[in-house]
Design an enzyme around this catalytic site. Structure first.
Site, PDB file in Angstrom:
ATOM      1  N   LYS A  75      61.695  32.704  79.743  1.00  0.00           N
ATOM      2  CA  LYS A  75      61.557  32.206  81.031  1.00  0.00           C
ATOM      3  C   LYS A  75      61.119  32.843  81.889  1.00  0.00           C
ATOM      4  O   LYS A  75      61.386  34.153  82.114  1.00  0.00           O
ATOM      5  CB  LYS A  75      62.999  31.468  81.045  1.00  0.00           C
ATOM      6  CG  LYS A  75      62.949  30.526  82.515  1.00  0.00           C
ATOM      7  CD  LYS A  75      64.351  30.173  82.565  1.00  0.00           C
ATOM      8  CE  LYS A  75      64.561  29.125  83.786  1.00  0.00           C
ATOM      9  NZ  LYS A  75      65.889  28.481  84.268  1.00  0.00           N
ATOM     10  N   SER A 150      66.174  23.548  84.668  1.00  0.00           N
ATOM     11  CA  SER A 150      65.158  24.187  85.311  1.00  0.00           C
ATOM     12  C   SER A 150      64.341  24.826  83.914  1.00  0.00           C
ATOM     13  O   SER A 150      63.276  25.406  84.013  1.00  0.00           O
ATOM     14  CB  SER A 150      65.439  25.217  86.165  1.00  0.00           C
ATOM     15  OG  SER A 150      66.314  26.174  85.599  1.00  0.00           O
ATOM     16  N   SER A 174      70.848  24.205  83.229  1.00  0.00           N
ATOM     17  CA  SER A 174      69.248  24.272  82.787  1.00  0.00           C
ATOM     18  C   SER A 174      68.964  24.907  81.221  1.00  0.00           C
ATOM     19  O   SER A 174      67.688  24.861  81.321  1.00  0.00           O
ATOM     20  CB  SER A 174      68.728  25.328  83.937  1.00  0.00           C
ATOM     21  OG  SER A 174      68.535  24.835  85.003  1.00  0.00           O
TER      22      SER A 174
HETATM   23  N1  GLN Z   1      69.740  21.207  87.770  1.00  0.00           N
HETATM   24  C1  GLN Z   1      70.805  22.094  88.513  1.00  0.00           C
HETATM   25  C2  GLN Z   1      70.296  22.632  89.700  1.00  0.00           C
HETATM   26  O1  GLN Z   1      69.260  22.133  90.030  1.00  0.00           O
HETATM   27  C3  GLN Z   1      70.782  23.257  87.493  1.00  0.00           C
HETATM   28  C4  GLN Z   1      69.718  24.422  87.575  1.00  0.00           C
HETATM   29  C5  GLN Z   1      70.102  25.655  86.535  1.00  0.00           C
HETATM   30  O2  GLN Z   1      71.000  25.268  85.714  1.00  0.00           O
HETATM   31  N2  GLN Z   1      69.484  26.566  86.888  1.00  0.00           N
HETATM   32  O3  GLN Z   1      71.066  23.282  90.364  1.00  0.00           O
END
Ligand code: GLN
Length: 474
Positions: A75, A150, A174
């Site tokens: 990532k 994400s 995410s």
């Molecule tokens: N969807 C969540 C957010 O936008 C989690 C994101 C993540 O785990 N990095 O905060």
């Protein structure tokens, strides 16, 4: 030959060990596949030296690690020395990291080949991969659908056979939500199990690195490598890393906790039925289930969306146009430089979070929002502690829906609701995994197992046993 890229990690390791394929050949096959699937937009950058590195590894006399010569993806939140690390943002579009993250180093020392860095929501804020400065990622199962976020680039890359496994991060879901959307396995370990050194911070008390792979067993092999104490991360846990592969395949008994009150409230009948069917499969095969209560779960989403923005507003203050990344053109003065750099460099979602976080932390509101959210967090942690007195793992759906169409969710609160079942494990710092459990409208669904502190082995084990009983993951 091309079928080799769709093999699981274990089988690829076997081929490399028997010298039936070289790392160079394997890397070439993946690079070809990446080229053919450019439209999915999984990668922000590729590693131009991948083939050279594979050649060097092929020339090593012995095998020094189980994953030696395996091509993987990271990532684009993990710093890699001398390589671009963008975090999906214009702010870091041209940032070349001067040092490497521990996660990258551990996998690099294990002689994996980095194929490239995967696309992601900007600064890991999002659930659909649509907030990336580098464009959205498409779900390989249906390109009109979101791969989740994400870490959507990593999840889609594993699903589309663009790498053997991939790294990701999970602050509120995410890893697990994209794993669920793409029909693969994704694990977020215990907070502190994997070092956060060199992993760009979003919400430091919640961020944790983990793995996307084709199965629980493959995830165990990769997770063991990136786990372990690191003195460079003050929140890293000083505890011996168990042999996760052995724990995954061992004969463990489980008592599975099911929070029925939450399950009964699931609106989507496909999601609800799929979960209940998964539980039935486990029960039929001799696993004991037990009803448990997680009474504070309703408050986890609101408390996360105070704590995470609060921490993000502090972490992202470093992007000021002086030290890192983007700087606006022709600033009039220092104030103008700060204001325009941050206004132009960050996307809408990130700016919204910084504003919310700054508000929650400001004098007069701190007690009402931030402190209250932290109290709720402590209660959620406590309710998990109580539940684990009676069960070894907890089962829940990963998400309340399958992959949605790209562009179809405009209401931010609806987007935040994607994390409703994943956030509790982050707030409590517990390990959690998502594995494929079936389909809704031709898109995959995920079954989530949450484990007690440092008990990754147990959730990997129950997942492996489920994967032996089903074929949703192949
Ligand atoms: N969807 C969540 C957010 O936008 C989690 C994101 C993540 O785990 N990095 O905060």
């Amino acid at each position: 030959m091309n079928d080799i890229v769709s093999l699981n990690l274990e089988d690829q390791i076997g081929l490399l060990e028997k010298k039936e394929i070289s790392s160079y050949e394997l890397t070439s096959l993946y690079l070809e596949n990446i080229k053919e699937n450019k439209d999915l937009n999984c990668f922000i950058s590729l590693n131009e030296n991948a083939l050279e590195q594979a050649k060097v590894i092929d020339n090593l006399k012995d095998r020094q690690s189980p994953v030696q010569g395996i091509p993987i993806a990271h990532k684009d939140i993990f710093c890699v020395k001398g390589h671009k690390t963008t975090c999906g943002s214009k702010m870091l579009e041209n940032f070349i990291s001067p040092y490497s993250s521990t996660v990258f180093e551990k996998l690099d020392n294990s002689k994996t080949i980095m194929l490239g860095k995967t696309n992601m929501d900007e600064f890991a804020m999002g659930s659909s991969n649509e907030t990336s400065f580098f464009g959205k990622v498409k779900n390989p199962i249906n390109p009109l659908k979101s791969p989740g976020g994400s870490s959507g680039g990593s999840a889609a890359a594993v699903k589309a056979n663009l790498c053997a496994f991939a790294t990701g991060t999970d602050t509120g879901g995410s890893i697990r939500q994209p794993a669920s959307f793409c029909g693969i396995t994704g694990i977020k370990p215990t907070y502190g199990r994997v070092s956060r050194w060199g992993m760009i911070a979003f919400a430091s008390s919640l961020d944790q690195a983990g793995i996307f792979a084709k199965s629980a067993l493959d995830s165990a092999i990769a997770l063991e490598i990136i786990s372990g104490f690191d003195e460079k991360d003050s929140t890293s846990i000083n505890s011996k890393v168990p042999n996760l592969k052995e724990e995954t395949i061992s004969n463990m008994e489980h008592s599975i906790g099911v929070p029925m009150e939450i399950i009964e409230k699931i609106e989507d009948v496909n999601v609800k039925n799929n979960f209940l069917e998964s539980i039935k499969i486990l029960e039929k095969n001799g696993f004991k289930t037990k009803q448990i209560e997680l009474p504070f779960l309703d408050y986890s989403l609101p408390s996360y969306y105070v704590i995470a923005p609060a921490e993000c507003s502090a972490n992202l203050s470093r992007y000021d146009g002086i030290k890192f990344g983007y700087r606006c053109d022709n600033p009039r003065d220092l104030e103008d430089l700060y204001v325009r750099t941050r206004s132009e460099g960050f996307g809408e979602e990130v700016k919204k979070r910084i504003l919310i976080g700054t508000y929650c932390l400001s004098a007069g509101y701190f007690n009402a929002y931030y402190l209250k959210a932290q109290k709720i967090r402590a209660m959620i942690t406590e309710s998990f502690k109580n539940a684990f007195k009676n069960v070894s793992v907890i089962a829940m759906p990963t998400c309340s829906n399958g992959a949605f169409e790209l562009g179809s969710i405009q209401d931010p609160v609806k987007m935040y609701e994607q994390d409703i079942y994943t956030i509790p494990a982050n707030l409590a710092g517990l390990p959690a995994i998502s594995i494929p459990s079936g389909y809704t409208e031709e898109m995959p669904l995920g079954l989530q197992f949450i484990g007690n502190h440092l008990e990754e082995g147990k959730i990997l084990n129950i997942s492996h046993q489920f994967q032996k009983l089903t074929d949703h993951h192949v």
